[in-house]
Scaffold this active site. Sequence first.
Site, short mmCIF file in Angstrom:
data_model
loop_
_atom_site.label_atom_id
_atom_site.label_comp_id
_atom_site.label_asym_id
_atom_site.label_seq_id
_atom_site.Cartn_x
_atom_site.Cartn_y
_atom_site.Cartn_z
N ARG A 50 6.79 2.71 5.11
CA ARG A 50 6.60 1.38 4.50
C ARG A 50 7.17 0.29 5.40
O ARG A 50 6.60 -0.80 5.53
CB ARG A 50 7.25 1.34 3.10
CG ARG A 50 6.94 0.05 2.35
CD ARG A 50 7.38 0.10 0.89
NE ARG A 50 8.84 0.18 0.79
CZ ARG A 50 9.48 0.31 -0.37
NH1 ARG A 50 8.81 0.38 -1.51
NH2 ARG A 50 10.80 0.38 -0.40
N ARG A 103 5.72 -15.56 19.85
CA ARG A 103 5.61 -15.13 21.25
C ARG A 103 6.91 -15.36 22.01
O ARG A 103 7.23 -14.67 22.96
CB ARG A 103 4.45 -15.86 21.96
CG ARG A 103 3.09 -15.43 21.44
CD ARG A 103 2.00 -16.30 21.99
NE ARG A 103 2.16 -17.69 21.54
CZ ARG A 103 1.27 -18.66 21.78
NH1 ARG A 103 0.18 -18.40 22.47
NH2 ARG A 103 1.49 -19.88 21.35
N LYS A 150 7.91 -6.01 2.57
CA LYS A 150 9.31 -6.08 2.16
C LYS A 150 10.01 -6.93 3.22
O LYS A 150 10.56 -6.43 4.19
CB LYS A 150 9.90 -4.67 2.06
CG LYS A 150 10.73 -4.49 0.80
CD LYS A 150 11.18 -3.07 0.63
CE LYS A 150 12.50 -3.01 -0.10
NZ LYS A 150 12.45 -3.32 -1.52
N GLU A 183 7.18 -7.91 -11.87
CA GLU A 183 8.32 -7.02 -11.63
C GLU A 183 9.61 -7.79 -11.82
O GLU A 183 9.58 -8.98 -12.16
CB GLU A 183 8.24 -6.41 -10.23
CG GLU A 183 8.25 -7.43 -9.10
CD GLU A 183 8.22 -6.77 -7.71
OE1 GLU A 183 8.69 -5.64 -7.56
OE2 GLU A 183 7.74 -7.43 -6.77
C1 PLP Z 1 12.41 -2.82 -2.80
C2 PLP Z 1 11.86 -3.51 -3.98
C3 PLP Z 1 11.51 -2.81 -5.16
C4 PLP Z 1 11.83 -1.35 -5.39
O1 PLP Z 1 11.24 -0.50 -4.49
P1 PLP Z 1 11.87 0.92 -4.18
O2 PLP Z 1 11.01 1.45 -3.09
O3 PLP Z 1 11.79 1.74 -5.42
O4 PLP Z 1 13.28 0.71 -3.77
C5 PLP Z 1 10.91 -3.54 -6.17
N1 PLP Z 1 10.66 -4.85 -6.06
C6 PLP Z 1 11.01 -5.55 -4.96
C7 PLP Z 1 10.74 -7.01 -4.91
C8 PLP Z 1 11.61 -4.91 -3.89
O5 PLP Z 1 11.96 -5.61 -2.80
#
Ligand code: PLP
Length: 291
Positions: A50, A103, A150, A183
Site C-alpha cells: 500500500r 523535480r 495514505k 470513516e
Molecule cells: C490508516 C488509516 C485507516 C486504517 O487503516 P489500517 O490499514 O487498518 O491501519 C483508516 N482511515 C484512515 C484515514 C487512515 O489513514
Amino acid sequence: MKVFMNGKIVKKEDAKISVFDHGLLYGDGVFEGIRAYNCLVFKLKEHIDRLFESAHTIMLSVPYSKKYIMDATIRTLQANRLRNAYIRLLVTRGEGDLGLDIRKCQGNAKLIIITDKIALYPRRLYEQGLKIITVPTIRNLPEALNPQIKSLNYLNNILAKIEAINAGYEEAIMLDSLGYVAECTGDNIFIVKNKKLYTPPQCMGTLRGITRDTILEIARQKDISTNEHVITRHEMYNSDECFLTGTAAEIVPVVNIDGRKIGRGKPGPVTKMLLEEFRKVTKKDGVKYKL
Ligand SMILES: *Cc1c(COP(=O)(O)O)cnc(C)c1O
C-alpha cells in the site's frame, strides 16, 4: 530510542530532516502505520504494497526496494529490542526549494522508520465502548485528494478530530460529500444489524484499511454476511452494534453516536467475537523476527 533514517539506524536525537524537506513544507509524502505482536510483524507485505501504491500515485519514487524496507523495519525493531510495537514508516519527498516543483526534489526522497509503543485510546474505552459524534468537516473528495493515498497531509482528519475534541468527544465520524458515512479520523467504521456486518465501500472517501480487510475476512470465515455498501446516519443510529478498526486502534466498540444509544449501549457479542478472533490472528500470522 533508535530510528531508521536514510539507510542507517541512528539515535532519536540524530534523526533529523531538512527544513526544506517537502514532507515538512507541504505534507508531500506517504506513510504507513504497522504493528508487531510478540515478534511477528502483522501484514507487513500488505502495508509495504500500500505504501508503494500511495507513492506511485503521487509520483514519488521510493529509493529502496520492498524487500529492503521490510528488512529495515525488522532491523529497527531489533535495534530497539521491541517485541510489541507500533511502527511508523514514512517516505518524504525530500529536500527541494520553496516551490512546489517535485523535480527539484529528484533523488532526495527519505525513508524514515520509527518504532514505538502506543495505545490510541485509554484501556477502559475498549471495555466500555466509545461515544462519538459526526462532525462538519467531510472526508476529502476522491476526485480532489483520494483517501486511498495514505499521505503525510493529514489536515482533513486533524480538522475533524479538533471538532470532536472541541465538542468533548474522543473521536469523530466523517461523512462523504453525499452525506453518507465515510470513516473516522484514522479508523474505518463497521455496523452490525441482525447479525450482518456492514461497512462503507472504499470508493467514496473511505481508506481501504488493512484491519478492515482482516475483519471482513474473519467474518466470512465465521459465516457472518459482509456487505460493503453505503451507510446513512439513520442506519448507524439504528444498528445493533458499531465498532472502529485501524492498525493503531485495533478494534474499538462504539456505544453511542450523536447522543443515540447503539444497541444496548455496551459492546455487543459480534464485536467481542471479532475482537477475540482478531487477537488470535495477530498471534499467529506475520513476519517473524528474533531479538
Ligand atoms: C490508516 C488509516 C485507516 C486504517 O487503516 P489500517 O490499514 O487498518 O491501519 C483508516 N482511515 C484512515 C484515514 C487512515 O489513514
